[in-house]
Design a protein around this motif. Structure first.
Motif, PDB file in Angstrom:
ATOM      1  N   ASP A  80       0.760  -1.295   0.078  1.00 30.06           N
ATOM      2  CA  ASP A  80      -0.125   0.002   0.184  1.00 30.06           C
ATOM      3  C   ASP A  80       0.916   1.385   0.111  1.00 30.06           C
ATOM      4  O   ASP A  80       1.997   1.342   0.470  1.00 30.06           O
ATOM      5  N   GLU A  81       0.452   2.232  -0.590  1.00 31.56           N
ATOM      6  CA  GLU A  81       1.364   3.745  -0.734  1.00 31.56           C
ATOM      7  C   GLU A  81       2.602   3.198  -1.221  1.00 31.56           C
ATOM      8  O   GLU A  81       3.529   3.694  -0.779  1.00 31.56           O
ATOM      9  N   ILE A  82       2.676   2.591  -2.373  1.00 32.44           N
ATOM     10  CA  ILE A  82       3.801   2.367  -2.971  1.00 32.44           C
ATOM     11  C   ILE A  82       4.817   3.549  -3.413  1.00 32.44           C
ATOM     12  O   ILE A  82       5.892   3.326  -3.651  1.00 32.44           O
ATOM     13  N   ASP A  83       4.111   4.721  -3.532  1.00 33.26           N
ATOM     14  CA  ASP A  83       4.842   5.855  -3.855  1.00 33.26           C
ATOM     15  C   ASP A  83       5.884   6.215  -2.912  1.00 33.26           C
ATOM     16  O   ASP A  83       6.612   6.977  -3.205  1.00 33.26           O
ATOM     17  N   ALA A  84       5.685   5.823  -1.648  1.00 34.06           N
ATOM     18  CA  ALA A  84       6.716   5.768  -0.836  1.00 34.06           C
ATOM     19  C   ALA A  84       7.935   5.444  -0.877  1.00 34.06           C
ATOM     20  O   ALA A  84       9.046   5.856  -0.721  1.00 34.06           O
ATOM     21  N   ILE A  85       8.181   4.394  -1.670  1.00 29.14           N
ATOM     22  CA  ILE A  85       9.277   3.837  -2.058  1.00 29.14           C
ATOM     23  C   ILE A  85       9.660   3.839  -3.580  1.00 29.14           C
ATOM     24  O   ILE A  85      10.880   3.398  -4.125  1.00 29.14           O
TER      25      ILE A  85
END
Length: 627
Positions: A274-279
């Motif tokens: 989830d929230e893959i934009d963090a990495i």
């Protein structure tokens, strides 16, 4: 075979208790060993330095039992040397020579001896007292690390934090997901592949390695991922992108490796990030660099290239900022599919309301289509919250079932907040708010392209509104014409116009109306190509379309100044139109505002009845002279 894989990869409570037991046991053993070492050191002879005169005084008082000479130093053992579990001695430097000392001790009965210094023993004792505790600490630390960190870095920092959910834990299927039929259809093929991989492999098809779920917050991306796992009856590894990134460089990459190692053992399975934009942010300077995040992303890209999709390993990612993701992450062979999980339409909202109302007792007055029409733009989490608020309101009013009135009130609670019954407006402020809201309603009623009024109220709300006018469309719309947008702007500015007409002054109550009207006019000019001056020229770009869609001008400074002038001109024209509408219907404005001040809240039906009555009376008065 699946339960064995799950048990092998899960950290059950029994394993946690055993690890805790061994850690506590090892810590106790180390503490006892350290206590023993330092206890022995404490039990050794403790020496206190005194002067030679004090030594002579002790000799005279017959307080000494033994004296040892060691390297020009006197070791004095008093008669009461053993005190409080340790041997107390005194030391002093010899003054004179050994013959003088013999003269002092002669005839005193004090035992005297000469001791040669043992350099080797002193060195060994010092080394042992320092090295032994360090060796014990290092050995104990190594044992603790082996139990606390099997396969990870220091204190488990490098281990994956994935939570492994099996089917009985997720408890979610596609039947629990409503309003996203296209997304479910896209993911259904992945489920079928996980169920029956042979028929796909036989024809040469490969399971997509990854699917990216994209949409606004609250639309059900995580719920869809769990539903895929629930439908396929496979283990479900769930993480948030932020759980990979730590302060230490290399930790995120270690966690990615550990996650894929566990997933490969449990295949077929699903990994959900989830929230893959963090990495997964793009590796350029525009969004800022970060060594740890980039190493984690590189490791994720390598792992996605390295596993065999025929084993039934599927990666699902979720984000509401796809524009910031690295292109290497989105290319075919990694995240092969992009599944849009958008805001539900009218039919979707009705189905979502039905899903969330399954366990809620409803009465015969409930009409989900009416609620869905009143909640245009709402996502699944909003609708779930509205159903729950309606149930709470039903209990609050001592009703056995949720009614349509509860649902409509719940919509207002979610959109504008609870009623603030303790806030008492002055008589003058109540009148200002009433005229303001009726101004909105009249402008909407007098224009062909406006949405009908559902409700008008001057009861303050917790989100800051002193009153509001609710408009509900008659049908779901996906496009707005230029005339409809211009009507919306007139309605927004009619509240300020009503204040000016009735009181000859204006207040701060129109701040939100002005902000929304300005934003709408600017969008018409810069994005929708609805300006006569600029024509079809695009003058703005929208970023983060799933997070509110903030627009940024894409033009020169001179053009931006001209845009401001166009916005000002359009707002001035709309305000003039709103003023004229209200001046033409001043009698209706006065009568409806007076009725609203008394009732505080009126429905759209009551509003239209009064408005039509005033119109009929006005028509009758104009026709009397002709008769």
């Amino acid at each position: 075979m699946e339960p064995d894989n799950n048990n092998r990869n899960q950290q059950g409570p029994g394993n946690n208790r055993r690890q805790t037991f061994w850690v506590i046991t090892i810590c106790l053993i180390i503490s006892l060993m350290l206590f023993s070492v330092f206890g022995d050191m404490m039990n050794r002879t403790t020496s206190k330095t005194i002067t030679y005169d004090q030594f002579l005084e002790m000799v005279e008082k017959d307080q000494i039992s033994k004296v040892e000479l060691e390297d020009e130093k006197l070791i004095i053992t008093p008669k009461d040397a053993y005190q409080s579990g340790m041997t107390m001695t005194y030391s002093t430097t010899l003054v004179g020579d050994e013959n003088g000392l013999n003269d002092v001790l002669k005839g005193t009965g004090i035992e005297y001896s000469k001791k040669a210094p043992n350099v080797a023993a002193s060195v060994a004792s010092a080394v042992l007292s320092i090295v032994l505790p360090l060796v014990i600490l290092l050995v104990g630390w190594n044992i603790i690390m082996r139990y606390m960190n099997k396969g990870g870095g220091m204190m488990g920092i490098g281990r994956s934090k994935a939570r492994n959910y099996v089917q009985k834990d997720t408890g979610v299927t596609f039947a629990d997901v409503a309003g996203e039929e296209e997304a479910k259809e896209s993911l259904q093929e992945c489920v079928d592949f996980l169920h029956n991989p042979a028929k796909y492999v036989q024809i040469g098809a490969k399971l997509p390695k990854g699917a990216l779920l994209v949409g606004p917050p609250g639309t059900g991306k995580t719920l869809l991922a769990k539903a895929v796992a629930g439908e396929a009856h496979v283990p479900f590894f769930s993480l948030s992108g932020s759980e990979f990134v730590e302060m230490f460089v290399g930790v995120g990459a270690s966690r990615v490796r550990d996650l894929f190692d566990e997933a490969k053992k449990a295949a077929p399975c699903i990994i959900f990030i989830d929230e893959i934009d963090a990495i997964g942010k793009t590796r350029d300077s525009h969004y800022g660099g970060n060594d740890e995040r980039e190493q984690t992303l590189n490791q994720l890209l390598a792992e996605m290239d390295g596993f065999d999709s025929s084993k039934g390993l599927l990666i699902l990612g979720a984000t509401n900022r796809p524009e910031v993701l690295d292109p290497a992450l989105l290319r075919p062979g990694r995240f092969d599919r992009r599944v849009i999980v958008d805001r539900p339409d009218l039919k979707g909202r009705v189905n979502i309301l039905k899903v969330h109302a399954k366990k809620v007792r409803l009465d015969e007055t409930v009409n989900f289509e009416e609620i869905a029409l009143a909640t245009s733009g709402a996502v699944g989490s909003d609708l779930a919250n509205m159903v729950n608020e309606a149930a709470i309101l039903a209990v609050k009013h001592n009703r056995a079932a949720v009614s349509q009135k509860d649902l409509l009130e719940a919509v207002e609670v979610v959109l504008v907040g609870m009623e603030k019954k303790d806030r008492v407006l002055s008589k003058e402020e109540r009148k200002i708010v009433a005229y303001h809201e009726v101004g909105h309603a009249l402008a909407a009623a007098c224009q062909k392209n406006s949405e009908p009024v559902q409700k008008i109220t001057i009861v303050p709300r917790t989100m800051g509104a002193l009153g509001y006018t609710m408009q509900v469309p008659e049908e779901e719309k996906y496009l707005n014409s230029k005339k409809e947008l211009e009507s919306q702007i007139v309605v927004l500015l009619a509240g300020r116009a009503a204040e000016d007409i009735e009181f000859g002054d204006v207040t701060t109550g129109a701040s939100n109306d002005i902000e929304r009207a300005t934003k709408l006019v600017r969008a018409m000019i810069t994005q929708y190509g609805m300006s006569d001056r600029f024509g079809l020229m695009g003058l703005a770009e929208v970023e983060s379309q799933y997070l509110g869609g903030k627009a940024y001008l894409n033009c020169g400074d001179e053009t931006a100044t001209e845009i401001d002038h166009e916005v000002m001109k359009a707002l001035k024209a709309a305000y003039g139109q709103a003023r004229q509408i209200l001046l033409d219907n001043k009698d209706a404005l006065d009568r409806i505002a007076g009725y609203l001040i008394i009732q505080e809240t009126i429905t759209g039906k009551e509003f239209m009845q009064i408005f039509r009555t005033v119109q009929r009376e006005r028509t009758a008065q104009t026709e009397l002279p002709e008769q």
